[in-house]
Enzyme design. Structure first.
Site: not given
Ligand code: GRF
Length: 196
Positions: A113, A149, A140, A111
């Site tokens: 984050h 997370d 991260s 994932n």
């Molecule tokens: C990103 O900021 C990611 O870190 C978080 O959700 C957002 C997703 O953005 N988990 P995208 O859909 O990839 O543009």
């Protein structure tokens, strides 16, 4: 199954939203690449721009409805297995997966984050960072475990927090780094250099 695979890896991206991280993964791992290719994009939101991005790239886009978490996970798991997916990348998937699913995909589920974990876990990471008054933040990419997370970090990239930053300006600066960090982390996992 352990990495490296000795053949091109089959990636799935699970996304619910705009899909900019998906776009960076599609660019890094296009169809036909000898390293890895995104073979499936799936999400619980039928109208998500991420699914359109997949279709535009010629990649299978699957809407997997969320009735219950168990139902969603069972259908997703079946689809991932049917497509012989090696690594599942969550990218803007805003739901928590059950210990059953996480365990089934242990070591093959990652994932991104938008914080320097272990700081600012969960929702509104940028709001948390600004409220704390930190001088830097970042992103991260981490293995997913049963917590929110909490899994082992694979790659982090840092950005400064600037005077006058809002959640939006900080998010934009961090997002640019996510797009670099995610492909880098996928490569580290596929090479077997980083394990959970
Ligand atoms: C990103 O900021 C990611 O870190 C978080 O959700 C957002 C997703 O953005 N988990 P995208 O859909 O990839 O543009």
């Amino acid at each position: 199954m352990a990495f490296p695979l000795g053949r091109p890896a089959r990636l799935a991206v699970i996304a619910s939203g705009r899909g900019s991280n998906l776009a960076s993964l599609l660019a890094a791992f296009p169809t036909g690449s000898q390293e890895a290719a995104v073979v499936l994009v799936a999400g619980e939101k039928a109208q998500a721009p991420a699914l359109d991005r997949a279709r535009e790239a010629g990649v299978e886009a699957a809407h997997v409805p969320w009735d219950t978490r168990e139902g969603f996970e069972a259908r997703l798991d079946e689809l991932l297995r049917a497509r012989e997916v090696d690594l599942v990348c969550l990218a803007g998937f805003m739901r928590v997966l059950s210990p059953w699913f996480v365990d089934r995909w242990r070591g093959r589920l990652v994932n991104v984050h938008p914080s320097l974990l272990p700081k600012h876990r969960g929702l509104h990471a940028h709001r948390q960072a600004l409220a704390e008054g930190v001088s830097e933040s970042g992103c991260s990419v981490h293995f997913v475990d049963a917590g929110v997370d909490t899994g082992r970090v694979i790659v982090q990239r840092r950005v400064p927090v600037l005077p006058g930053d809002t959640e939006a300006t900080l998010a934009e600066r961090v997002l640019r780094e996510e797009h670099v960090a995610y492909p880098e982390a996928v490569r580290l996992v596929l090479s077997g250099e980083v394990t959970p």
